[in-house]
Design a protein around this motif. Sequence first.
Motif, mmCIF file in Angstrom:
data_model
loop_
_atom_site.group_PDB
_atom_site.id
_atom_site.type_symbol
_atom_site.label_atom_id
_atom_site.label_comp_id
_atom_site.label_asym_id
_atom_site.label_seq_id
_atom_site.Cartn_x
_atom_site.Cartn_y
_atom_site.Cartn_z
ATOM 1 N N GLN A 167 10.208 -0.795 2.153
ATOM 2 C CA GLN A 167 9.976 -0.096 0.893
ATOM 3 C C GLN A 167 10.596 1.303 0.904
ATOM 4 O O GLN A 167 10.966 1.830 -0.149
ATOM 5 N N MET A 168 10.725 1.900 2.077
ATOM 6 C CA MET A 168 11.333 3.223 2.198
ATOM 7 C C MET A 168 12.859 3.157 2.198
ATOM 8 O O MET A 168 13.528 4.186 2.292
ATOM 9 N N ALA A 192 11.781 -11.691 -2.060
ATOM 10 C CA ALA A 192 12.205 -10.416 -1.497
ATOM 11 C C ALA A 192 11.460 -9.238 -2.073
ATOM 12 O O ALA A 192 11.386 -8.197 -1.476
ATOM 13 N N GLY A 193 10.924 -9.375 -3.273
ATOM 14 C CA GLY A 193 10.141 -8.299 -3.845
ATOM 15 C C GLY A 193 10.984 -7.204 -4.473
ATOM 16 O O GLY A 193 10.552 -6.527 -5.374
ATOM 17 N N GLU A 194 12.221 -7.022 -4.040
ATOM 18 C CA GLU A 194 13.108 -6.026 -4.614
ATOM 19 C C GLU A 194 14.441 -6.693 -4.916
ATOM 20 O O GLU A 194 14.897 -7.566 -4.187
ATOM 21 N N VAL A 195 15.083 -6.247 -5.993
ATOM 22 C CA VAL A 195 16.441 -6.682 -6.241
ATOM 23 C C VAL A 195 17.355 -5.889 -5.325
ATOM 24 O O VAL A 195 17.245 -4.667 -5.253
ATOM 25 N N GLU A 217 0.372 5.017 -12.007
ATOM 26 C CA GLU A 217 0.577 6.372 -11.520
ATOM 27 C C GLU A 217 1.994 6.554 -11.001
ATOM 28 O O GLU A 217 2.556 5.648 -10.389
ATOM 29 N N PRO A 218 2.605 7.734 -11.240
ATOM 30 C CA PRO A 218 3.943 7.963 -10.687
ATOM 31 C C PRO A 218 3.930 7.923 -9.160
ATOM 32 O O PRO A 218 2.994 8.407 -8.521
ATOM 33 N N SER A 219 4.975 7.334 -8.580
ATOM 34 C CA SER A 219 5.065 7.229 -7.123
ATOM 35 C C SER A 219 6.517 7.023 -6.742
ATOM 36 O O SER A 219 7.339 6.611 -7.561
ATOM 37 N N ASP A 220 6.820 7.307 -5.487
ATOM 38 C CA ASP A 220 8.136 7.005 -4.930
ATOM 39 C C ASP A 220 8.002 6.944 -3.423
ATOM 40 O O ASP A 220 7.060 7.507 -2.852
ATOM 41 N N VAL A 221 8.931 6.268 -2.776
ATOM 42 C CA VAL A 221 8.779 5.994 -1.351
ATOM 43 C C VAL A 221 9.031 7.206 -0.474
ATOM 44 O O VAL A 221 8.695 7.184 0.708
ATOM 45 N N ASP A 222 9.605 8.283 -1.026
ATOM 46 C CA ASP A 222 9.818 9.488 -0.224
ATOM 47 C C ASP A 222 8.774 10.565 -0.503
ATOM 48 O O ASP A 222 8.929 11.707 -0.077
ATOM 49 N N VAL A 223 7.699 10.209 -1.214
ATOM 50 C CA VAL A 223 6.627 11.156 -1.543
ATOM 51 C C VAL A 223 5.308 10.570 -1.082
ATOM 52 O O VAL A 223 4.970 9.431 -1.431
#
Length: 543
Positions: A177-178, A232-235, A468-474
């Motif tokens: 995910q990161m 895969a969960g992600e494109v 909620e806003p989110s991102d893998v580097d936060v």
Amino acid sequence: MIDAEVSPSLEPLLTGLAGCGMSVGTAPRIRRPVLTSTHLLMPQLPDAYAVQRAAVAHAAAHLRFSPRALPSRGLKPLSLAVISAVEDARVDSLMLRDCPGIRAWLLPLLQEAVDPHGLSFRAMMGRLGAALLDDDWPDDNYWIDKARHGFAALRTCLYDYRAFRELASILANDLGQMRVRFDANDYVVPASYRDDNSFLWDHGDRTPPPNAEPLAMAATSGYQQAEPGDDAGEVPRAELTDELSRTYYPEWDYRLDLARQDWCTVIERAPGAQSLPRGAAEPSDLARLGARLALPHRQRLSRDRKLKRQLEGESLDLDAAVTVMVDRRLGLAPEPRLFLRPARGTPHFSILLLVDASASTNDAVAGTHGHTTVLDIEKAATTMLAHAAAECGHRVAIHAFSSDTREAVNYFRLLDFGQPLDAGARATLGALAGRFSTRIGAALRHATSCAMREPNPHRAIVVITDGEPSDVDVFDRDYLVEDARAAAQAARRAGVAVCGVTIDAGAAPYIRTMLGHGNFCVADTARALPAQLSAIYARLVSN
């Protein structure tokens, strides 16, 4: 070819630690020790006795405590590497329980392999190795800290391979995910004394022992190709469409009370060439879905308005009266337009609908037929609202966003102001795919710059998100919420109203922080989104 010229003390040492006799030698062209059922082979290194002695201790730990030749079928290379690294730490910990003096052999070599600030996959594995075996080793990385706490919680059951395997699978999934890149052809176990882990796995070229049990715990990396039937969960990154432009925006750090200049990169991408994600609704299916949902309010809204600075009227215009008093003090001729007069009608708006297209919007919606997702509901509700608003004379645009860290906030213009909502625009909207994360602040700043180009003085942005806003580097939960609040406040100062709808029953605290009281609606479920979107639209154009 095996060169048996190693220290004569190594074979007795391995026999004493492992309880079984094995040959120890060196071999050319290997970069890490290799453990087999009959040999321990070492790389040919000058002055390597310290490494070889630690390698013997580690090999003995595997022979005593590790399952061997487990099938690797179904596991990604990234998952294999992370599971192996956790297994290395587990067996080393067991060996240190029995032989505490070995710690002086292992820890210096683990620490030598650490790049304290590195974020590559190999650097993260080096940091992981030192952190799991040395509780005093300093490392403030969130992922390392999560691994260290998870490993510490399992120290009372070090013999439970399955528990550590589950922890390793979670950690591997987090790295995927990161978006940490993993190159299986170039990866080498960081610590020089640890073997290449071929002892642990059966890749299909040998028969596993009867007691080896397949454990299908695959973790997915965003860079790896999904095999048939594998979710895969992600494109994959390669499927993103052509880049049109890059714009750099600040991001608000509430902890420092500082706007980090040029911190986020918003990349506009052409939406038309996107392939539909597996199981997504086709445009025709989207239209049928819309027919089953409650339509937004289509009646043109009207209310009493006051026309300011009129020559005659029913009440005094206080702003105009203040101006008259100032003009008199300055010796100027005062403006005679001092009154307010009632008028009917609603001003036309330029409304930008900003759609969250993160990976979480691919979740299925309960109670619907087929493969209807949250994103499908967003598309249907947004399409109907755009059509209704256009019928009332408003100008409407539909844009979408998703983020892949601050370096790539992807932005898609699905329908621009003045563009008709025809079959082509509906097909473009229908092809939108959910992927990555939700960095609302950067997307909102870019949407504001788009809305500001509209000559209409009545401009608004409606954010449609599923959480909620989110991102893998936060990793600070409040960080992106506070940044979104700063972006919304900046938009309002520029003359753009900001409101939103979220599909999250528990969203009230963070959505109120982001958008302010009275500027949002909460949909308890995805099916309630059209009604709540209608409500926020009615509230917007009636103010």
